[in-house]
Enzyme design. Structure first.
Site, PDB file in Angstrom:
ATOM      1  N   ARG A 248      -1.238  18.114  -0.140  1.00 16.83           N
ATOM      2  CA  ARG A 248      -0.845  17.003   0.713  1.00 16.83           C
ATOM      3  C   ARG A 248       0.664  17.035   0.825  1.00 16.83           C
ATOM      4  NH1 ARG A 248      -4.053  15.009   4.116  1.00 16.83           N
ATOM      5  NH2 ARG A 248      -3.217  12.875   4.013  1.00 16.83           N
ATOM      6  N   TYR A 347      -1.706  18.435 -10.609  1.00 17.83           N
ATOM      7  CA  TYR A 347      -1.150  17.107 -10.326  1.00 17.83           C
ATOM      8  C   TYR A 347      -0.456  16.608 -11.601  1.00 17.83           C
ATOM      9  CZ  TYR A 347      -1.458  12.256  -8.436  1.00 17.83           C
ATOM     10  OH  TYR A 347      -1.216  10.985  -7.956  1.00 17.83           O
TER      11      TYR A 347
HETATM   12  N1  UDP Z   1      -4.684   4.232  -5.806  1.00 15.08           N
HETATM   13  C1  UDP Z   1      -5.342   3.322  -5.020  1.00 15.08           C
HETATM   14  N2  UDP Z   1      -4.700   2.173  -4.636  1.00 15.08           N
HETATM   15  C2  UDP Z   1      -3.420   1.913  -5.004  1.00 15.08           C
HETATM   16  C3  UDP Z   1      -2.740   2.842  -5.824  1.00 15.08           C
HETATM   17  C4  UDP Z   1      -3.398   4.009  -6.198  1.00 15.08           C
HETATM   18  O1  UDP Z   1      -6.482   3.538  -4.661  1.00 15.08           O
HETATM   19  O2  UDP Z   1      -2.890   0.869  -4.608  1.00 15.08           O
HETATM   20  C5  UDP Z   1      -5.403   5.467  -6.200  1.00 15.08           C
HETATM   21  C6  UDP Z   1      -5.312   6.535  -5.134  1.00 15.08           C
HETATM   22  O3  UDP Z   1      -6.526   7.253  -5.123  1.00 15.08           O
HETATM   23  C7  UDP Z   1      -4.198   7.415  -5.641  1.00 15.08           C
HETATM   24  C8  UDP Z   1      -4.416   7.368  -7.137  1.00 15.08           C
HETATM   25  O4  UDP Z   1      -4.874   6.039  -7.369  1.00 15.08           O
HETATM   26  O5  UDP Z   1      -4.273   8.730  -5.147  1.00 15.08           O
HETATM   27  C9  UDP Z   1      -3.215   7.674  -7.974  1.00 15.08           C
HETATM   28  O6  UDP Z   1      -2.148   6.843  -7.594  1.00 15.08           O
HETATM   29  P1  UDP Z   1      -0.676   7.022  -8.153  1.00 15.08           P
HETATM   30  O7  UDP Z   1       0.084   5.823  -7.773  1.00 15.08           O
HETATM   31  O8  UDP Z   1      -0.774   7.374  -9.593  1.00 15.08           O
HETATM   32  O9  UDP Z   1      -0.172   8.271  -7.318  1.00 15.08           O
HETATM   33  P2  UDP Z   1       1.297   8.887  -7.223  1.00 15.08           P
HETATM   34  O10 UDP Z   1       2.254   7.831  -7.640  1.00 15.08           O
HETATM   35  O11 UDP Z   1       1.279  10.105  -8.085  1.00 15.08           O
HETATM   36  O12 UDP Z   1       1.438   9.222  -5.797  1.00 15.08           O
END
Ligand code: UDP
Length: 367
Positions: A248, A347
């Site tokens: 992504r 990841y």
């Molecule tokens: N997620 C969600 N709702 C939110 C925040 C996170 O569904 O408000 C889910 C979503 O699938 C996401 C995953 O949790 O890909 C991991 O989120 P995180 O914030 O850890 O991702 P990063 O900060 O690494 O982008």
């Protein structure tokens, strides 16, 4: 050979590897195709605010050794990540905790919240979760899944939750307490003065060449060092000859606003499926900024295609198999070490990358 190690990529993996090898008396050269160091943790000062140019990075770890290590290059502040979810104007606390459950259902006690989740899980008929949707519903129930997870995840990954691995959602804590700390980590913070300064300290005294594309000078660069540490995308290293791994990509629309406070929090997630961006970052709040202006970034997620910056590996089974095939290929180039989120197609959070870089140094020195 002029160098013991050529390090391709001046991100956190490459910088730590270079730093430790330099300390051990090895001759190292770091190159990066960008015109700056620090990879995706690069921060740049705009209106006196450290802007996370490639997305928000919050350092958190349970590993004391890793925490002490990064603290030897920067002083960390006491920032604790507590994102807010905005679902069509309704605001919810993250991660999922008693504040979230109270707002969603009006429940007051942990028992009531647990009973509500259990009844929604039962109704959905999930026993063993097979994908992200089932995992999410079994953790927090259908209401929270529908409002706070389904749309956000679809936007971030470009795939429905039924086609995504469940481990992605397991990153988020679910708590029957009033604790808005997004991470279950003993140590957390942001380096005061920005990540770029921290990486600059790691690279002190090391030869770094910026604006150098490894692939444009590949043969020459491969011949100047005994070993190569490659922190770019592993499929790119092999000219994608077995096919493209999926990533992504992320795009940011950054704006300076002539007001001190836009959203009152560093991170606000827009969890409905209609809003085209996933979240808005207000950078000053990572460092308790009191500047007169503010800088915000809207974050848009998209499928990676050749030429884009890869951000998140899509760690599903199909990509896992292709990645393993690339690992097989890498055995033919034993002098190349693949490291970091892109080199290992994982990841990873930053602390894991720090740990991996330190153990690779150890393996190289003692192995
Ligand atoms: N997620 C969600 N709702 C939110 C925040 C996170 O569904 O408000 C889910 C979503 O699938 C996401 C995953 O949790 O890909 C991991 O989120 P995180 O914030 O850890 O991702 P990063 O900060 O690494 O982008």
């Amino acid at each position: 050979m002029k160098y013991d190690y050529l390090i391709v990529g001046a991100g956190i993996y490459g910088a730590i590897f270079a730093c430790e090898m330099n300390k051990a008396g090895k001759k190292v050269l770091v190159i990066d195709k960008r015109d700056h160091i620090a990879g995706n943790i690069y921060t740049e000062s705009v209106e006196g605010i450290n802007v996370h140019k490639y997305g928000a990075h919050i350092f958190h770890t349970n590993d004391k050794k890793v925490w002490d290590y990064v603290n030897s290059f920067a002083d960390f502040n006491r920032y604790t990540n507590s994102p807010v979810a905005n679902y069509k104007g309704e605001l919810y606390s993250l991660p999922f905790n008693m504040y979230t459950f109270n707002k969603m259902w009006g429940v007051v006690t942990p028992e009531e919240a647990a009973a509500k989740i259990e009844s929604q899980r039962k109704e959905a008929g999930i026993t063993t979760p097979r994908n992200l949707e089932e995992q999410a519903i079994s953790l927090v129930g259908t209401d929270i899944y529908e409002k706070l997870i389904k749309g956000y995840t679809m936007k971030q990954w470009g795939r429905p939750c039924t086609e995504l691995p469940s481990f992605i959602i397991k990153r988020l804590p679910v708590r029957l307490t009033f604790d808005n700390n997004y991470f279950n980590a003993l140590y957390q913070g942001i380096p005061m003065g920005g990540y770029t300064k921290m990486v600059e300290n790691m690279l002190e005294g090391i030869e770094v060449r910026l604006g150098v594309d490894f692939f444009e000078n590949r043969d020459e660069l491969m011949s100047i060092a005994d070993k190569i540490v490659y922190t770019g995308a592993i499929d790119g290293f092999f000219d994608y000859k077995l096919g493209y791994l999926e990533y992504r990509s992320v795009r940011f629309e950054t704006e300076v606003l002539d007001k001190p406070n836009f959203q009152g929090n560093a991170v606000v997630n827009y969890t409905d499926s209609e809003t085209p961006f996933t979240r808005i970052i207000e950078h000053k709040f990572f460092e308790f900024g009191t500047q007169e202006k503010t800088v915000i970034s809207r974050e848009y997620s998209s499928e990676w295609k050749f030429g884009d910056e890869p951000y998140y590996p899509v760690n599903d089974d199909k990509n896992g198999e292709l990645y393993n095939a690339y690992v097989e290929l890498s055995k033919a180039v034993p002098n190349v070490i693949f490291g970091g989120r892109l080199g290992e197609y994982k990841y990873y959070d930053m602390d894991v990358v720090v740990g991996k870089a330190l153990s690779m140094v150890e393996a190289q020195l003692n192995g």
